[in-house]
Design an enzyme around this catalytic site. Structure first.
Site, short mmCIF file in Angstrom:
data_model
loop_
_atom_site.label_atom_id
_atom_site.label_comp_id
_atom_site.label_asym_id
_atom_site.label_seq_id
_atom_site.Cartn_x
_atom_site.Cartn_y
_atom_site.Cartn_z
N ALA A 125 -45.33 63.82 -40.43
CA ALA A 125 -44.35 63.49 -41.47
C ALA A 125 -44.09 61.99 -41.41
CB ALA A 125 -43.06 64.28 -41.26
N SER A 133 -47.49 54.03 -48.40
CA SER A 133 -48.32 52.95 -47.84
C SER A 133 -47.51 51.98 -47.01
CB SER A 133 -48.99 52.17 -48.99
OG SER A 133 -49.71 53.05 -49.81
N ILE A 158 -45.60 66.15 -47.80
CA ILE A 158 -45.99 66.51 -46.44
C ILE A 158 -46.79 67.82 -46.43
CG2 ILE A 158 -45.11 66.94 -44.11
CD1 ILE A 158 -44.54 64.07 -45.26
N ARG A 273 -83.31 77.01 -61.15
CA ARG A 273 -82.97 77.02 -62.57
C ARG A 273 -84.12 76.47 -63.42
NH1 ARG A 273 -79.93 78.89 -66.75
NH2 ARG A 273 -79.04 77.24 -68.03
N HIS A 347 -75.39 72.03 -62.39
CA HIS A 347 -75.17 73.46 -62.63
C HIS A 347 -74.84 73.78 -64.09
CE1 HIS A 347 -74.96 73.75 -58.26
NE2 HIS A 347 -74.87 75.05 -58.34
N GLY A 348 -74.70 72.76 -64.91
CA GLY A 348 -74.35 73.00 -66.31
C GLY A 348 -73.01 73.72 -66.41
N GLU A 373 -53.46 60.75 -45.78
CA GLU A 373 -53.81 59.98 -44.57
C GLU A 373 -54.12 58.51 -44.89
OE1 GLU A 373 -53.31 61.04 -41.57
OE2 GLU A 373 -53.44 63.23 -41.65
C1 LIG Z 1 -52.61 66.10 -50.78
C2 LIG Z 1 -51.78 65.12 -50.00
C3 LIG Z 1 -51.32 65.50 -48.74
C4 LIG Z 1 -50.51 64.62 -48.01
N1 LIG Z 1 -50.06 65.01 -46.78
C5 LIG Z 1 -49.24 64.17 -46.09
C6 LIG Z 1 -48.71 64.56 -44.81
O1 LIG Z 1 -49.01 65.64 -44.30
N2 LIG Z 1 -47.87 63.72 -44.18
C7 LIG Z 1 -47.52 62.51 -44.70
O2 LIG Z 1 -46.76 61.79 -44.08
N3 LIG Z 1 -48.00 62.12 -45.92
C8 LIG Z 1 -48.85 62.91 -46.61
N4 LIG Z 1 -49.33 62.53 -47.83
C9 LIG Z 1 -48.89 61.28 -48.41
C10 LIG Z 1 -49.88 60.15 -48.20
O3 LIG Z 1 -49.84 59.70 -46.87
C11 LIG Z 1 -49.49 59.07 -49.20
O4 LIG Z 1 -49.89 59.55 -50.49
C12 LIG Z 1 -50.15 57.73 -48.96
O5 LIG Z 1 -49.71 57.15 -47.75
C13 LIG Z 1 -49.85 56.76 -50.11
O6 LIG Z 1 -48.49 56.72 -50.34
P1 LIG Z 1 -47.89 56.99 -51.81
O7 LIG Z 1 -48.49 58.24 -52.31
O8 LIG Z 1 -46.43 56.92 -51.72
O9 LIG Z 1 -48.49 55.81 -52.68
P2 LIG Z 1 -47.97 54.31 -52.74
O10 LIG Z 1 -47.79 53.76 -51.38
O11 LIG Z 1 -46.82 54.24 -53.68
O12 LIG Z 1 -49.22 53.62 -53.41
C14 LIG Z 1 -49.57 53.89 -54.79
C15 LIG Z 1 -50.88 53.21 -55.11
O13 LIG Z 1 -50.75 51.81 -54.94
C16 LIG Z 1 -51.77 51.32 -54.09
N5 LIG Z 1 -51.18 50.29 -53.24
C17 LIG Z 1 -50.09 50.40 -52.44
N6 LIG Z 1 -49.85 49.23 -51.83
C18 LIG Z 1 -50.81 48.37 -52.24
C19 LIG Z 1 -51.10 46.99 -51.96
N7 LIG Z 1 -50.36 46.29 -51.12
N8 LIG Z 1 -52.16 46.42 -52.57
C20 LIG Z 1 -52.94 47.13 -53.43
N9 LIG Z 1 -52.71 48.43 -53.74
C21 LIG Z 1 -51.66 49.03 -53.15
C22 LIG Z 1 -52.24 52.51 -53.27
O14 LIG Z 1 -53.60 52.38 -52.90
C23 LIG Z 1 -52.03 53.66 -54.23
O15 LIG Z 1 -53.17 53.81 -55.03
C24 LIG Z 1 -50.18 63.36 -48.56
C25 LIG Z 1 -50.67 62.98 -49.81
C26 LIG Z 1 -51.47 63.85 -50.52
C27 LIG Z 1 -52.00 63.42 -51.87
#
Ligand SMILES: Cc1cc2nc3c(=O)[nH]c(=O)nc-3n(C[C@H](O)[C@H](O)[C@H](O)COP(=O)(O)OP(=O)(O)OC[C@H]3O[C@@H](n4cnc5c(N)ncnc54)[C@H](O)[C@@H]3O)c2cc1C
Length: 394
Positions: A125, A133, A158, A273, A347-348, A373
């Site tokens: 979490a 990010s 999460i 196919r 696979h069409g 991740e």
């Molecule tokens: C299916 C799924 C499962 C997940 N499971 C977990 C989990 O178990 N535990 C957990 O803690 N989190 C989990 N996450 C969350 C995941 O860690 C976050 O989606 C990820 O860290 C990105 O954060 P955000 O989605 O808030 O995007 P943001 O941080 O808001 O970023 C949005 C976009 O902006 C881009 N970006 C951000 N900063 C910059 C920068 N400085 N320069 C250029 N581009 C930038 C990013 O690449 C992204 O495309 C999960 C996400 C998904 C989709």
């Protein structure tokens, strides 16, 4: 330089493949349709030693290295390309490793055996609504009061919230312990979910990985014992980076497995196919695509296996590890997505059906392109930071 696996690793791969083909693959469509991995499958996988694979034998694991854990991730994702089962497996392997390395003995004895037996779930979490990010902006607060740790905040997106709430388990959780110190004011703790006063969860419906829930953890004055602190106070950021390197490598390995399975299905299909009086496989247009996809897959494989090997060697600097892992995590999900997409087209119309099973791979792998991740641009930033040096960090 040696590009081969050890005999032991090859035998392990063979036995995991056999196990997954027999015990997991037949459930793959149902996992996606029913939105749950059957408990029997989880227990079988645990019985085979797959959960907490990186955790030591004294806590019920097998103490495997990251390369071995990556082999298992590939095989699990081959059998269930939706990524649901791979996610369940790899968060436990990646973050269980971190828990064992830095957790207190008391907490490890209490929590890890349930995880390795497949009874309880262990996840990560980290993400909050303010942007996953930017870990330094974590606002879930943890304070020490009267011999307890008190947590307040919200974690979102999460994986496994429903599983943890229903069957038990919890999260390696990153929290703010000194709001004035930015990334140096973060710590890690273990937060239980089921029956934990002050903790509730909500699920978020997603586009894929249907067999594994995802959602929000609401934390309001949750009190946990002090021995649930993982590692030292205010050192959480550094542990997070270590855990991410492990988990990201396994994510990339799982994507290899899905890509490999899809490509094999594609090869079988185009040989069978017949269109315009000839097997599709005889058309050079498709042969060129096949060759390109093979090259992409093999290139990704080299990056992933190198990252796993570097982590196991334990002699590379954090900078070198960060760069190698980020490259693997950046490339493998995109390669997997591109391969599955192209194989769907071979696979069409059948490729677009649920029956073909390819679309669930596309939806699952997309989660790693979007950001599970770690978002792809963050991988690019890590690589650039390590190439340019800290002075040019954006
Ligand atoms: C299916 C799924 C499962 C997940 N499971 C977990 C989990 O178990 N535990 C957990 O803690 N989190 C989990 N996450 C969350 C995941 O860690 C976050 O989606 C990820 O860290 C990105 O954060 P955000 O989605 O808030 O995007 P943001 O941080 O808001 O970023 C949005 C976009 O902006 C881009 N970006 C951000 N900063 C910059 C920068 N400085 N320069 C250029 N581009 C930038 C990013 O690449 C992204 O495309 C999960 C996400 C998904 C989709």
């Amino acid at each position: 330089m040696d590009f081969s696996f050890t005999e032991e690793q090859e035998l392990f791969r063979k036995s995991v493949r056999e196990f997954c083909e027999k015990n997991l693959a037949p459930h793959a469509a149902g996992i996606d349709e029913n939105g749950e991995i059957p408990r029997g499958v989880i227990k079988d996988m645990a019985g085979f030693g797959l959960f907490g694979i990186t955790i030591s034998e004294e806590y019920g694991g097998s103490g495997a290295d990251i390369t071995t854990a990556a082999i298992a991730a590939e095989e699990i994702a081959r059998a269930d390309i939706s990524m649901a089962t791979a996610v369940y497996y790899l968060v436990e392997a990646g973050w269980g490793y971190l828990f064992e390395k830095y957790g207190t003995e008391e907490a490890k004895r209490e929590i890890l055996p349930g995880v390795t037996k497949g009874d309880t779930f262990l996840g990560i979490a980290s993400t909050e609504a303010t942007g996953g990010s930017d870990i330094a902006s974590t606002s879930t607060l943890m304070e020490k009061k009267n011999g307890k740790l008190i947590l307040n905040g919200t974690k979102t997106y999460i994986s496994g919230v429903q599983e943890a709430a229903k069957y038990g388990g919890g999260y390696v959780t990153i929290v703010k312990t000194d709001p004035g110190l930015g990334h140096k004011g973060l710590s890690f703790c273990y937060l239980p979910v089921k029956d934990q006063p002050g903790v509730t969860v909500n699920t978020l419906k997603q586009m894929g990985r249907e067999g594994m829930s995802n959602g929000i953890i609401n934390i309001k004055n949750a009190q946990i014992p002090e021995h649930y602190l993982i590692g030292e106070w205010n050192k959480g950021f550094y542990y997070a980076m270590e855990g991410f390197n492990c988990a990201r490598t396994l994510v990339a390995a799982a994507c290899l497995g899905a890509a490999e399975k899809a490509l094999e299905a594609g090869i079988d299909f185009i040989k069978e196919r017949n269109v315009f009086g000839s097997p599709l496989a005889k058309f050079q247009g498709l042969q060129f695509q096949l060759a390109e996809n093979y090259i992409k897959l093999e290139s990704a494989r080299l990056l992933v296996h190198k990252a796993a090997w570097m982590l196991d060697e334990k002699r590379f600097s954090n900078q070198e590890l960060n760069k190698a892992v980020a490259a693997a995590k950046l490339v493998a999900p995109t390669v997997a997505f591109d391969i599955i997409r192209e194989v769907m087209m071979w696979h069409g119309a059948y490729g677009y059906t649920k029956e073909a099973g390819l679309e669930r791979g596309l939806r699952g792998v997309m989660s790693y392109i979007v950001g599970a991740e770690g978002a792809q641009n963050i991988m690019r930033l890590i690589i650039a930071r390590e190439l340019l040096g800290k002075d040019y960090s954006s």
